[in-house]
Scaffold this motif. Sequence first.
Motif: not given
Length: 431
Positions: A358-359, A363-367, A424-430
Amino acid sequence: MPKDYKTMWSGLDMNLTAHEGLLGVLTDAYKNIYLSQRNRPEGMKYFDFVISEVHGLRIEEILEAKKEKRKVIGTFCVYVPEELILAVDGVDIGLCAGAEVGTDEAEKYIPRNTCALIKAFMGFKLAGLCPYIQTTDLIVGETTCDGKKKAYEIFNELTGGKVYVMEVPNKKDADGLLLWRNEVKRFAKKLEELSNKKINLEKLKEASQIVKEKRRALQRLSLLRAFDPSPVSGLDALLINQVSFYDDPVRFTEKLTELCDELDERVKKGTGVTEKGSKRILISGSPMAIPNWKLHAIIEGCKASVVGEESCVGERNFMASLDDGFSSVEEGIQKIADRYMNIHCACFTPNEERMKDIGDMTRRLKAGGVIHYAIQFCTPYMMEAYKAKKVVDIMKVPFLRIETDYSMEDMGQLKTRIEAFLEMMGDGVHE
Ligand code: BJ8
């Protein structure tokens, strides 16, 4: 004019009136959810066609295969080794069902508070609505969750003794691995007896290659979804994963490869299905069997992108690769067993590997957000939501836990929760 398959369906002892109703509902749902999407890649036309012929042409093909004395093996779980089925020239069909069908009938046999997936496969059989179940020569169950394990006993009665159960251990220690290797050997023997064919090295290699290429194509699709904007919608990617369970594997790989070539071009041009910077969601949890499109439809209806599924109808199905450098059938069967032990289902304890997945996927999919999806009464995944949240919290990525079934009753409530979550997610890219 579409071909008339009524004679074929009645030959399979199906309930023609109820089946016509089901196909009508499915066609409408597909039009509303899938065909209304904008900016779809051309390559999705093949998958649209497959869906339009889901109970037609594919069943005809399977019946043709049966005439050639090939055996049809129905499966419910990604632990059942496809390589072995293909090595005896079998046809492997995933039988999990994702629609609320035959529920009243199913509840005469199993408790009301059973997960929707189990109710659906029982319901499809009892209501005479699944041509795939009707064509099977063997149905492979497995001792994963308690619900499935016990339902197979009843399903065996309902299908006239077609069910064969593989024992999947609860732990991945040395004893568990030994048990599993023996189970896979036992399954290979069962397939040989059923098909009256001996698995030889050449056949096993050939089958392993077919499955490997299918997995590779699915892995490639998954990698392409990491781009922003994603070149394909989550709905379409989910559909492709669902189709992978019952389409001819060689043709499927060919068509998916063509689609991925097109997606590569889209990525080069920066073309996507949503605007660059749209909110990106990873879904993790219970499998979404066809035609369960509910959650993706809500999320993408809110203009966010589903960029991955940490699920059996998704990454868990194709993530692990097989070491195909074997030089005997025995060694091959062992390597196949080991490959399947590398799938991280919540039925195992402990199951830290899934948390790592999951982690890694986030990261890889920039969720920018993770939605944990558990089918109501699916205890293993409902329980693991706790640990999944902990992993995602450490990464400071918003997490939403959803438990639902196949009914449409909670659509409004889910939409409200998802809208609030996206907000509430904000800008959406991790990053
Ligand atoms: S490897 S997830 S396919 S068992 S939804 S029936 S777990 S109560 S489907 Fe599964 Fe194999 Fe695991 Fe994958 Fe039970 Fe949960 Fe129902 Fe489920």
